[in-house]
Design an enzyme around this catalytic site. Structure first.
Site, PDB file in Angstrom:
ATOM      1  CD  GLU A 132      90.959  18.013 -82.162  1.00 43.89           C
ATOM      2  OE1 GLU A 132      91.165  18.538 -81.062  1.00 43.89           O
ATOM      3  OE2 GLU A 132      91.732  17.186 -82.659  1.00 43.89           O
ATOM      4  CG  ASP A 192      96.755  20.725 -85.405  1.00 47.49           C
ATOM      5  OD1 ASP A 192      97.203  19.650 -84.998  1.00 47.49           O
ATOM      6  OD2 ASP A 192      95.721  21.249 -84.964  1.00 47.49           O
TER       7      ASP A 192
END
Ligand code: FRU
Length: 459
Positions: free
Chosen positions: A196, A24
């Site tokens: 998430e 990420d």
């Protein structure tokens, strides 16, 4: 460090790390002309491991300078995803010699997940706050990925943290002391999976109305298409998000496979809402045939809201358009030999058409619009797919999305060695796709009624 690839698949326009694993994007913050990109990073292997925050900066979101690791694991755990703000008014008190701090908020993950902060006044070296964590775990297994934002209603900071099947909202005056203000979900969510990497921000609709966008990445099971990032449209009342503009189905930031955990930039001076995602997929990321590095970020995309026949939708277009970053275009008449591995295409088409990128090994990457007025990107024969059975399977081969519009289409495509990004219909289609041609594509063929302009990049 394992080596896997037969050739160098490193993109040139897209961010990659020099070596090691990335996932990420984290802590996207703009200050004093610098775009910071932090990212989930494991420097010691090309697979996921104890997470650090890697760090790079850019002036233009295209050329990046690598900086030292910003945050490394410690006694409280690995450093999971999170965000950062530039605390120009020194609300946190972390300023030093009059220099305001960047304050990063992240998840400390070990047996439990809790939210912590760290700060930097030189934009490079980060000091973890000694009172961490600043938000303790409330008894929830998956409790992570804080995204801090300015709350205009409370004139305070707020943050959104995901908590299993919902989002929690907190507010703070100083980025240190946080109080919970509300929750959103699971009502309103039509998609199974753990939540998430949330993000929330306002955008102006074409009619001038302010609409808040809540972005949530979903851990969708492999059999059901794998992880994807969805968004909701609604209102933020200062305490929580309210989804008062629901869709009939689910809307994704990107309908493809290779854009997850997308996050937008925080920046007081930024006029645009700019987002970057991890250009890969948990299902096969670790097996992708790159060598000393693993993982790539999508191009920076600019978000806006557009009216479509189905209602208001999010649009993503490249932040730097081809006109900004490439040389003058040339027109392609039905076929062209390619001698570059990085190029852009602008396409104006009517009805069904295909663009085929092919090489001497009979590999081809095909995209366009099919007879059902769907945009498609078909990588089933695009190159090496032996590294992972799921990547090679039908489920992960072809992105197909019904257009919101009918009639002529305008499309922009950027091909960068091993990643294709396609944008169409005012950005209501935007998708990234990883491909591993065993030889560079050396031919482009146009099938159907399409005018195609070719753009070259200088490096
Ligand atoms: C999303 C994610 C986050 C977590 C991070 C760990 O891809 O699972 O929820 O913080 O990756 O690397």
């Amino acid at each position: 460090m394992s080596t896997k690839g037969v050739r160098d698949y490193r993109p040139k326009l897209h961010f990659t790390t020099e070596k090691g694993w990335i996932n990420d994007p984290n802590g996207l913050v703009y200050e004093n002309g610098n775009y910071h990109l932090f990212y989930q990073y494991y420097p010691h292997d090309t697979k996921w491991g104890p997470m650090h925050w890697g760090h790079a900066i850019s002036k233009d979101l295209i050329k990046w300078k690598h900086l030292p690791v910003a945050l490394a694991p410690d006694d409280l755990g690995f450093i999971f995803s999170g965000s950062a703000v530039y605390d120009s008014e020194n609300t946190s008190g972390f300023a030093s010699f009059g220099k305001p701090p960047i304050v990063a908020m992240f998840t400390h993950s070990c047996e439990t997940q809790q939210q912590s902060i760290a700060y930097s006044t030189d934009g490079v070296n980060f000091i973890k706050y000694e009172g961490n964590p600043v938000i303790k775990n409330p008894g929830i297994k998956d409790f992570r990925d804080p995204k801090v934002f300015y709350n205009p209603i409370r004139d305070s900071w707020s943050c959104v943290v995901v908590a299993g099947d919902r989002a929690h909202f907190y507010a703070s005056q100083d980025l240190i002391h946080w109080e919970k203000t509300g929750e959103f979900g699971p009502e309103g969510n039509r998609c199974l999976g753990i939540w998430e990497c949330p993000d929330i921000f306002p955008l102006k609709a074409p009619n001038g109305e302010e609409v808040w966008v809540l972005v949530v990445s979903m851990t969708i099971k492999r059999e059901e298409g794998g992880p994807k990032t969805q968004y909701f449209l609604g209102t933020f009342d200062g305490d929580t998000f309210i989804c008062d503009k629901p869709f009939d189905g689910i809307e994704w930031i990107d309908p493809g496979f290779d854009n997850y955990a997308a996050m937008s930039y925080y920046g007081e001076d930024l006029k645009d809402r700019i987002i970057i995602g991890w250009g890969s997929n948990w299902v096969y990321a670790a097996d992708t045939p790159t060598n000393e590095y693993c993982g790539v970020m999508t191009l920076a995309r600019k978000l806006s809201l557009v009216d479509t026949p189905a209602g208001l939708r999010l649009s993503s277009i490249p932040y730097k358009t081809l006109g900004n970053i490439a040389g003058a275009p040339t027109i392609i008449e039905s076929q062209k030999e390619l001698d570059e591995e990085v190029f852009g295409l602008r396409i104006k088409a009517n009805g069904e058409f295909s663009i085929v990128l092919s090489n001497e090994n009979q590999e081809k990457l095909v995209f366009g619009v099919n007879s059902k007025n769907e945009i498609f990107m078909d990588r089933s024969q695009a190159g090496d797919n032996s590294f992972n059975e799921h990547y090679a399977s039908n489920l992960f081969s072809n992105v197909v999305k019904q257009r919101f519009f009918s009639g002529p289409i305008t499309m922009e495509a950027v091909f960068d060695v091993s990643i294709l990004e396609v944008f169409a219909d005012k950005g209501t289609f935007a998708s990234a796709q990883l491909v591993y041609p065993t030889k560079p594509y050396n031919k482009i063929t146009i099938i159907g009624d399409a005018q195609v302009y070719y753009y070259n990049f200088e490096f």
